[in-house]
Write a protein that holds these residues in place. Sequence first.
Motif, PDB file in Angstrom:
ATOM      1  N   PRO A 349      26.774  32.799  -5.128  1.00  0.00           N
ATOM      2  CA  PRO A 349      26.649  33.155  -3.714  1.00  0.00           C
ATOM      3  C   PRO A 349      25.365  32.596  -3.095  1.00  0.00           C
ATOM      4  O   PRO A 349      24.360  32.419  -3.787  1.00  0.00           O
ATOM      5  CB  PRO A 349      26.628  34.688  -3.721  1.00  0.00           C
ATOM      6  N   VAL A 350      25.450  32.293  -1.803  1.00  0.00           N
ATOM      7  CA  VAL A 350      24.273  31.828  -1.074  1.00  0.00           C
ATOM      8  C   VAL A 350      23.295  32.991  -0.984  1.00  0.00           C
ATOM      9  O   VAL A 350      23.642  34.073  -0.504  1.00  0.00           O
ATOM     10  CB  VAL A 350      24.654  31.342   0.334  1.00  0.00           C
ATOM     11  N   LYS A 351      22.071  32.780  -1.427  1.00  0.00           N
ATOM     12  CA  LYS A 351      21.070  33.846  -1.394  1.00  0.00           C
ATOM     13  C   LYS A 351      20.316  33.769  -0.073  1.00  0.00           C
ATOM     14  O   LYS A 351      19.748  32.729   0.275  1.00  0.00           O
ATOM     15  CB  LYS A 351      20.103  33.721  -2.564  1.00  0.00           C
ATOM     16  N   VAL A 352      20.340  34.874   0.675  1.00  0.00           N
ATOM     17  CA  VAL A 352      19.682  34.913   1.981  1.00  0.00           C
ATOM     18  C   VAL A 352      18.721  36.094   2.034  1.00  0.00           C
ATOM     19  O   VAL A 352      18.824  37.046   1.251  1.00  0.00           O
ATOM     20  CB  VAL A 352      20.712  35.030   3.132  1.00  0.00           C
ATOM     21  N   GLU A 423      17.703  30.925  -0.083  1.00  0.00           N
ATOM     22  CA  GLU A 423      17.973  29.589   0.457  1.00  0.00           C
ATOM     23  C   GLU A 423      17.981  29.603   1.987  1.00  0.00           C
ATOM     24  O   GLU A 423      17.820  28.560   2.624  1.00  0.00           O
ATOM     25  CB  GLU A 423      19.327  29.092  -0.038  1.00  0.00           C
ATOM     26  N   VAL A 424      18.207  30.786   2.558  1.00  0.00           N
ATOM     27  CA  VAL A 424      18.311  30.926   4.010  1.00  0.00           C
ATOM     28  C   VAL A 424      17.495  32.137   4.459  1.00  0.00           C
ATOM     29  O   VAL A 424      17.625  33.216   3.886  1.00  0.00           O
ATOM     30  CB  VAL A 424      19.775  31.105   4.471  1.00  0.00           C
ATOM     31  N   VAL A 425      16.655  31.922   5.468  1.00  0.00           N
ATOM     32  CA  VAL A 425      15.929  33.024   6.114  1.00  0.00           C
ATOM     33  C   VAL A 425      16.605  33.270   7.459  1.00  0.00           C
ATOM     34  O   VAL A 425      16.675  32.373   8.299  1.00  0.00           O
ATOM     35  CB  VAL A 425      14.443  32.693   6.326  1.00  0.00           C
ATOM     36  N   ILE A 426      17.122  34.480   7.658  1.00  0.00           N
ATOM     37  CA  ILE A 426      17.843  34.828   8.877  1.00  0.00           C
ATOM     38  C   ILE A 426      16.958  35.703   9.747  1.00  0.00           C
ATOM     39  O   ILE A 426      16.269  36.598   9.251  1.00  0.00           O
ATOM     40  CB  ILE A 426      19.145  35.584   8.544  1.00  0.00           C
ATOM     41  N   THR A 427      16.978  35.455  11.051  1.00  0.00           N
ATOM     42  CA  THR A 427      16.270  36.324  11.986  1.00  0.00           C
ATOM     43  C   THR A 427      17.052  36.399  13.286  1.00  0.00           C
ATOM     44  O   THR A 427      18.074  35.730  13.438  1.00  0.00           O
ATOM     45  CB  THR A 427      14.826  35.852  12.208  1.00  0.00           C
ATOM     46  N   SER A 428      16.582  37.233  14.226  1.00  0.00           N
ATOM     47  CA  SER A 428      17.368  37.528  15.431  1.00  0.00           C
ATOM     48  C   SER A 428      16.581  37.317  16.718  1.00  0.00           C
ATOM     49  O   SER A 428      16.844  37.995  17.710  1.00  0.00           O
ATOM     50  CB  SER A 428      17.863  38.987  15.376  1.00  0.00           C
ATOM     51  N   ASN A 429      15.651  36.396  16.697  1.00  0.00           N
ATOM     52  CA  ASN A 429      14.830  36.140  17.878  1.00  0.00           C
ATOM     53  C   ASN A 429      14.378  34.688  17.842  1.00  0.00           C
ATOM     54  O   ASN A 429      13.972  34.198  16.780  1.00  0.00           O
ATOM     55  CB  ASN A 429      13.612  37.076  17.884  1.00  0.00           C
ATOM     56  N   PRO A 430      14.433  33.975  18.970  1.00  0.00           N
ATOM     57  CA  PRO A 430      14.067  32.546  18.947  1.00  0.00           C
ATOM     58  C   PRO A 430      12.624  32.297  18.543  1.00  0.00           C
ATOM     59  O   PRO A 430      12.327  31.341  17.823  1.00  0.00           O
ATOM     60  CB  PRO A 430      14.340  32.079  20.383  1.00  0.00           C
ATOM     61  N   GLY A 431      11.694  33.159  19.007  1.00  0.00           N
ATOM     62  CA  GLY A 431      10.295  32.983  18.626  1.00  0.00           C
ATOM     63  C   GLY A 431      10.101  33.146  17.131  1.00  0.00           C
ATOM     64  O   GLY A 431       9.389  32.359  16.490  1.00  0.00           O
ATOM     65  N   LEU A 434      11.547  30.011  15.297  1.00  0.00           N
ATOM     66  CA  LEU A 434      10.631  28.877  15.299  1.00  0.00           C
ATOM     67  C   LEU A 434       9.462  29.120  14.351  1.00  0.00           C
ATOM     68  O   LEU A 434       9.036  28.211  13.624  1.00  0.00           O
ATOM     69  CB  LEU A 434      10.102  28.628  16.711  1.00  0.00           C
ATOM     70  N   GLN A 435       8.963  30.356  14.341  1.00  0.00           N
ATOM     71  CA  GLN A 435       7.836  30.683  13.479  1.00  0.00           C
ATOM     72  C   GLN A 435       8.222  30.557  12.008  1.00  0.00           C
ATOM     73  O   GLN A 435       7.451  30.040  11.189  1.00  0.00           O
ATOM     74  CB  GLN A 435       7.342  32.100  13.778  1.00  0.00           C
ATOM     75  N   MET A 436       9.418  31.002  11.636  1.00  0.00           N
ATOM     76  CA  MET A 436       9.855  30.901  10.245  1.00  0.00           C
ATOM     77  C   MET A 436      10.120  29.443   9.865  1.00  0.00           C
ATOM     78  O   MET A 436       9.843  29.022   8.739  1.00  0.00           O
ATOM     79  CB  MET A 436      11.095  31.769  10.005  1.00  0.00           C
ATOM     80  N   GLN A 446      10.874  22.978   2.730  1.00  0.00           N
ATOM     81  CA  GLN A 446      11.954  22.629   3.653  1.00  0.00           C
ATOM     82  C   GLN A 446      13.122  21.926   2.976  1.00  0.00           C
ATOM     83  O   GLN A 446      14.210  21.834   3.553  1.00  0.00           O
ATOM     84  CB  GLN A 446      11.423  21.784   4.813  1.00  0.00           C
ATOM     85  N   ASP A 447      12.924  21.433   1.751  1.00  0.00           N
ATOM     86  CA  ASP A 447      14.030  20.757   1.066  1.00  0.00           C
ATOM     87  C   ASP A 447      15.041  21.745   0.473  1.00  0.00           C
ATOM     88  O   ASP A 447      16.165  21.359   0.151  1.00  0.00           O
ATOM     89  CB  ASP A 447      13.494  19.842  -0.038  1.00  0.00           C
ATOM     90  N   HIS A 448      14.682  23.026   0.358  1.00  0.00           N
ATOM     91  CA  HIS A 448      15.644  23.974  -0.221  1.00  0.00           C
ATOM     92  C   HIS A 448      15.675  25.330   0.482  1.00  0.00           C
ATOM     93  O   HIS A 448      16.365  26.243   0.033  1.00  0.00           O
ATOM     94  CB  HIS A 448      15.351  24.186  -1.715  1.00  0.00           C
ATOM     95  N   VAL A 449      14.964  25.466   1.621  1.00  0.00           N
ATOM     96  CA  VAL A 449      15.005  26.701   2.406  1.00  0.00           C
ATOM     97  C   VAL A 449      15.177  26.336   3.877  1.00  0.00           C
ATOM     98  O   VAL A 449      14.539  25.401   4.369  1.00  0.00           O
ATOM     99  CB  VAL A 449      13.720  27.537   2.229  1.00  0.00           C
ATOM    100  N   GLU A 450      16.046  27.055   4.571  1.00  0.00           N
ATOM    101  CA  GLU A 450      16.204  26.859   6.006  1.00  0.00           C
ATOM    102  C   GLU A 450      16.163  28.197   6.730  1.00  0.00           C
ATOM    103  O   GLU A 450      16.424  29.241   6.128  1.00  0.00           O
ATOM    104  CB  GLU A 450      17.526  26.146   6.330  1.00  0.00           C
TER     105      GLU A 450
END
Length: 471
Positions: A349-352, A423-431, A434-436, A446-450
Amino acid sequence: MTGMEQSHGALAQRMKLTLDEEQLTNCMRCGFCQMACPTFLETGLEAASPRGRIALMKAVVDGIMEPDESFQSQMDLCLGCRACEPACPSDVKYGQLIEQTREAIVKEKKFSVPVKLVRKTFLQGIFPHKGRLKFMGKSLKFYQKSGLQKFARSSGAMKMFPEHLRQLEKVVPTVTGDGLTDLWKKAGFPLRTEKTSSGSDLLIIPAVGEKVSRVGMFRGCIMDVMFAETNVNTVRLLRQAGFEVAIPDSQVCCGALHAHASEMEDARDLAGQNLIAFKEAGVDYIVSNAGGCGALLKEYDHLMKDAADAGQQADARQFAGQLKDISELLQDIGRPLIPLEDKSDETAPVKVTYQDSCHLRNVMRVQGQPRELIHQMQGVSLCELQGSEVCCGSAGIYNMTQPQMSMDLLDHKMDHVKDTRAEVVITSNPGCLLQMKWGIERAGVQDHVEAVHLVDFLTERVRLYDKDQDD
């Protein structure tokens, strides 16, 4: 009396007239706020905690101290994340106190000519005007697509800017130059246009299947310039959950950036326009997909409490009651989304992980719904982020005005992100997004985390019907 002493005296007098004395005296100095405060955790200084700042405010109001440069520096150092409010047993409205103090400071402060020009250009000249925002988006697209961006980076021209701005430029997303309504029309998705009582356009997008209710889409200013595709995906998810979506053409910037800059009168003017736009739209709910915008929208009743028109105050209370985050509508009110089946049995599974938007968590008090939606997706493993409730350092324009503290917070945040192995950092705000992205770049992962917005993450993983023939 020197000019500086006169300035301090004028500020002290304005604070006496502006600050809510009841809130100032509500603080019991228990210290529960300290462990929730990012700047206190970073510095260990009492003055950098909410109760310390309240003590400083009260000392000024009581005439015990002058609001000198060190006082103003401590007020500026506050992120305004409001994590102290849920932690406070006395329910002190710290956010209102820091807002009132900063407004008093700005009204008495003499800005340099360049700072005045920048503030006027963006806060009065661009953000309140839809056409100028669109032009800014087109200009940014031209910069990115024409080769100017590549030239600016390769020629060394970017070295004219501070390091933190150079880093931020690297993570600005590729923009389309079109807003939500333009992209929706170009995609050929179903819609119709109505006229409101004042004659402005109201775009109506039908629900998929039986309608649950009608929701007004707040498209935002930065969201509709830099993250317009996220706005499109927001509408697609809402339709799938059974919402008819109404988009008032006359809506404007929410005023959050103006409030962050302590230009409260401008924020109130913008709020007044939005109250009219969404009242005319006749909606059951108003949706935001940006925690920073949502927090101010949710507090329009407080922002407009001193409005001369009692009807406007009533409209603001209704608006605040209707305002919901996208995750609240999808999880609590709409029809359940149908996750796409995960057919990759042999793939792990994709780890987030999920980074809370401070204003979404602390002001709108939304934290469970985003996580519940993520858990419902197939082929996804959610790993909780240590300190997800601590600000990432974005805080509106804070990463511009307080770059060192912002970067310290971000670097510590990325240490915790690495610990999750996500592998993925999820958030709920545009600022925050961009900060993450900035943090991922700074950490060299950046080659393995978005980093992605919750809405875009869900859109890739649920069944959606967009065209009339598919409904």
